[in-house]
Design a protein around this motif. Structure first.
Motif, PDB file in Angstrom:
ATOM      1  N   GLU A 202       0.846  -1.197   0.000  1.00 39.48           N
ATOM      2  CA  GLU A 202       0.000   0.000   0.000  1.00 39.48           C
ATOM      3  C   GLU A 202       0.881   1.247   0.000  1.00 39.48           C
ATOM      4  O   GLU A 202       0.677   2.171  -0.791  1.00 39.48           O
ATOM      5  CB  GLU A 202      -0.914  -0.050   1.247  1.00 39.48           C
ATOM      6  CG  GLU A 202      -2.109   0.879   1.212  1.00 39.48           C
ATOM      7  CD  GLU A 202      -2.798   0.949  -0.164  1.00 39.48           C
ATOM      8  OE1 GLU A 202      -2.914   2.069  -0.673  1.00 39.48           O
ATOM      9  OE2 GLU A 202      -3.197  -0.098  -0.731  1.00 39.48           O
TER      10      GLU A 202
ATOM     11  N   ARG B 135       2.548   1.735  -3.308  1.00 45.01           N
ATOM     12  CA  ARG B 135       1.599   2.265  -4.296  1.00 45.01           C
ATOM     13  C   ARG B 135       1.389   3.762  -4.100  1.00 45.01           C
ATOM     14  O   ARG B 135       1.345   4.521  -5.057  1.00 45.01           O
ATOM     15  CB  ARG B 135       0.251   1.527  -4.186  1.00 45.01           C
ATOM     16  CG  ARG B 135       0.282   0.182  -4.843  1.00 45.01           C
ATOM     17  CD  ARG B 135      -1.125  -0.331  -5.101  1.00 45.01           C
ATOM     18  NE  ARG B 135      -1.049  -1.781  -5.325  1.00 45.01           N
ATOM     19  CZ  ARG B 135      -1.526  -2.691  -4.488  1.00 45.01           C
ATOM     20  NH1 ARG B 135      -2.132  -2.323  -3.376  1.00 45.01           N
ATOM     21  NH2 ARG B 135      -1.416  -3.967  -4.766  1.00 45.01           N
ATOM     22  N   ARG B 136       1.288   4.154  -2.813  1.00 49.91           N
ATOM     23  CA  ARG B 136       1.098   5.584  -2.514  1.00 49.91           C
ATOM     24  C   ARG B 136       2.283   6.403  -3.021  1.00 49.91           C
ATOM     25  O   ARG B 136       2.109   7.447  -3.627  1.00 49.91           O
ATOM     26  CB  ARG B 136       0.923   5.786  -1.005  1.00 49.91           C
ATOM     27  CG  ARG B 136      -0.540   5.679  -0.543  1.00 49.91           C
ATOM     28  CD  ARG B 136      -0.780   6.469   0.738  1.00 49.91           C
ATOM     29  NE  ARG B 136       0.169   6.102   1.788  1.00 49.91           N
ATOM     30  CZ  ARG B 136      -0.001   5.060   2.604  1.00 49.91           C
ATOM     31  NH1 ARG B 136      -1.050   4.289   2.491  1.00 49.91           N
ATOM     32  NH2 ARG B 136       0.905   4.787   3.541  1.00 49.91           N
TER      33      ARG B 136
ATOM     34  N   GLU C  72       4.312   5.677  -5.454  1.00 50.56           N
ATOM     35  CA  GLU C  72       4.239   5.737  -6.916  1.00 50.56           C
ATOM     36  C   GLU C  72       3.282   6.835  -7.362  1.00 50.56           C
ATOM     37  O   GLU C  72       3.589   7.624  -8.249  1.00 50.56           O
ATOM     38  CB  GLU C  72       3.729   4.378  -7.473  1.00 50.56           C
ATOM     39  CG  GLU C  72       4.820   3.336  -7.635  1.00 50.56           C
ATOM     40  CD  GLU C  72       5.957   3.827  -8.539  1.00 50.56           C
ATOM     41  OE1 GLU C  72       5.694   4.178  -9.704  1.00 50.56           O
ATOM     42  OE2 GLU C  72       7.104   3.846  -8.065  1.00 50.56           O
ATOM     43  N   LYS C  73       2.100   6.871  -6.697  1.00 49.73           N
ATOM     44  CA  LYS C  73       1.083   7.876  -7.035  1.00 49.73           C
ATOM     45  C   LYS C  73       1.631   9.272  -6.834  1.00 49.73           C
ATOM     46  O   LYS C  73       1.445  10.167  -7.667  1.00 49.73           O
ATOM     47  CB  LYS C  73      -0.164   7.672  -6.164  1.00 49.73           C
ATOM     48  CG  LYS C  73      -1.179   6.742  -6.802  1.00 49.73           C
ATOM     49  CD  LYS C  73      -2.544   6.911  -6.125  1.00 49.73           C
ATOM     50  CE  LYS C  73      -3.455   5.763  -6.530  1.00 49.73           C
ATOM     51  NZ  LYS C  73      -4.078   5.104  -5.380  1.00 49.73           N
ATOM     52  N   GLU C  74       2.312   9.480  -5.696  1.00 50.38           N
ATOM     53  CA  GLU C  74       2.847  10.809  -5.388  1.00 50.38           C
ATOM     54  C   GLU C  74       3.877  11.236  -6.436  1.00 50.38           C
ATOM     55  O   GLU C  74       3.949  12.393  -6.811  1.00 50.38           O
ATOM     56  CB  GLU C  74       3.470  10.826  -3.987  1.00 50.38           C
ATOM     57  CG  GLU C  74       2.401  10.860  -2.888  1.00 50.38           C
ATOM     58  CD  GLU C  74       2.936  10.434  -1.526  1.00 50.38           C
ATOM     59  OE1 GLU C  74       4.168  10.440  -1.333  1.00 50.38           O
ATOM     60  OE2 GLU C  74       2.112  10.099  -0.659  1.00 50.38           O
ATOM     61  N   LYS C  75       4.661  10.266  -6.906  1.00 54.20           N
ATOM     62  CA  LYS C  75       5.670  10.576  -7.946  1.00 54.20           C
ATOM     63  C   LYS C  75       5.008  11.108  -9.193  1.00 54.20           C
ATOM     64  O   LYS C  75       5.493  12.029  -9.825  1.00 54.20           O
ATOM     65  CB  LYS C  75       6.443   9.301  -8.301  1.00 54.20           C
ATOM     66  CG  LYS C  75       7.653   9.066  -7.412  1.00 54.20           C
ATOM     67  CD  LYS C  75       8.461   7.898  -7.956  1.00 54.20           C
ATOM     68  CE  LYS C  75       9.306   7.266  -6.869  1.00 54.20           C
ATOM     69  NZ  LYS C  75       9.683   5.897  -7.204  1.00 54.20           N
ATOM     70  N   HIS C  76       3.877  10.464  -9.550  1.00 48.09           N
ATOM     71  CA  HIS C  76       3.192  10.888 -10.786  1.00 48.09           C
ATOM     72  C   HIS C  76       2.254  12.015 -10.447  1.00 48.09           C
ATOM     73  O   HIS C  76       1.522  12.492 -11.161  1.00 48.09           O
ATOM     74  CB  HIS C  76       2.483   9.709 -11.426  1.00 48.09           C
ATOM     75  CG  HIS C  76       3.414   8.566 -11.709  1.00 48.09           C
ATOM     76  ND1 HIS C  76       4.548   8.690 -12.483  1.00 48.09           N
ATOM     77  CD2 HIS C  76       3.430   7.276 -11.288  1.00 48.09           C
ATOM     78  CE1 HIS C  76       5.183   7.541 -12.527  1.00 48.09           C
ATOM     79  NE2 HIS C  76       4.523   6.659 -11.795  1.00 48.09           N
TER      80      HIS C  76
END
Length: 347
Positions: free
Chosen positions: A337, A340-341, A343-347
């Protein structure tokens, strides 16, 4: 054989492989009760043919200090994550220092999954019933935490390929002057009892060439009953091939050691441990032919560990193991989790 495969890959990355093995105390603290004692595990790891040396009592967290102590250039771990009791990556320090390499995890097997199989001592997976309800009910406890599936602990299926067998096989033909020794059995949950037996057999000759005959699952189920074998023929093949004392494996060997088999492999000696020999389907002694030729020998491994005993250990600690597996899964899912978070923050 999942562990063996990891060690095989690690050895291929360098010239000399030292394997750190944790104490029972360290494992109990970070993971839950170990199935084998530390002494059993030291011996087991030492018997794997890609291992040059073991480091007993290795710390759970691998530090640069540990790598330097054993003059190691880098350490290798599978591509799953290991976390300390407080959820930290145990390889953080060596990763940061650039002294960490990764190998592929073996699909379709985990200690967790094998424990799950052992807790199901019914004949379900050897009958023609597609899905036994009891079996389904239990597989759901294994590798499933409160929220879904961790890709590392989940129950998946092991798929054998010829490539895997080639990677594990020694590829050595018997040489002139070798003593060709044949042993046969289930070799289920390949363990220290098997290692002790094979080591003793190995000591019987100056140049031993040991061929292990592995019986098909249905055959093992005929003479062992219950839910045996716990590992299927493909899994047992890799486990036995990983042992440094074994030169070759016959996959699906006949239960009776026939004249054909002895002549084909030019066998000079047939050995069996001190365990009971169940008669063949027709009531005959499976070792009749080697006995007639005077080449049969009983070998005492000096070990009392059997596959049955391992299963009993697991069942005795059943609740602890179920709790351990669910806790492990919950930790892994939390990390997933977080990843994944990020990764999201990077994008």
């Amino acid at each position: 054989y999942g562990h063996s495969n990891q060690l095989r890959q690690a050895r291929a990355m360098g010239d000399y492989l030292i394997v750190g093995v944790h104490t029972d105390e360290e494992i109990a603290k970070h993971k839950g009760p170990p199935v084998f004692t530390q002494e059993e595990r030291y011996k087991m790891v030492q018997a794997i043919k890609w291992v040059d040396e073991i480091a007993p009592g290795a710390p759970y967290v691998t530090t640069l200090e540990t790598l330097d102590k054993y003059s190691c250039d880098f350490c290798v771990h599978g591509d799953d994550i290991t976390l300390t009791i407080d959820g930290k990556d145990t390889y953080e320090e060596v990763k940061t220092a650039g002294r960490y390499r990764e190998c592929k995890r073996t699909q379709g097997v985990s200690t967790t999954d094998l424990v799950g199989r052992m807790l199901l001592m019914t004949k379900a997976h050897h009958s023609n019933i597609d899905e036994d309800l009891d079996y389904r009910k239990h597989t759901d406890n294994f590798g499933k935490g409160p929220k879904g599936h961790s890709p590392w602990t989940g129950v998946s299926q092991f798929l054998q390929t010829s490539q895997k067998i080639i990677q594990f096989a020694s590829g050595k033909e018997p040489q002139p002057g070798d003593t060709i020794i044949y042993v046969a059995g289930a070799f289920d949950l390949f363990h220290v009892g098997h290692v002790d037996f094979l080591e003793k057999v190995h000591q019987l000759a100056e140049k031993p060439y040991i061929i292990a005959g592995l019986h098909f699952d249905q055959e093992v189920n005929r003479y062992k009953g219950k839910n045996y074998p716990i590992m299927n023929i493909h899994e047992r093949t890799l486990s036995v091939l990983a042992c440094r004392y074994v030169s070759e494996v016959v996959i699906g060997a006949p239960y009776a050691v026939t004249a054909d088999l002895l002549d084909h492999f030019r066998v000079t000696l047939v050995c069996h441990g001190m365990t009971e020999v169940v008669p063949d389907k027709d009531g005959s002694d499976p070792y009749e032919e080697p006995k007639k030729r005077g080449i049969f020998q009983l070998v005492d491994s000096g070990s009392n560990l059997t596959t049955d005993l391992i299963v009993q250990r697991i069942i005795k600690n059943r609740l602890e193991f179920e709790a351990r597996n669910q806790k492990k899964e919950a930790k892994e899912l939390a990390v997933l989790e977080a990843m994944r978070r990020l990764e999201k923050e990077k994008h």
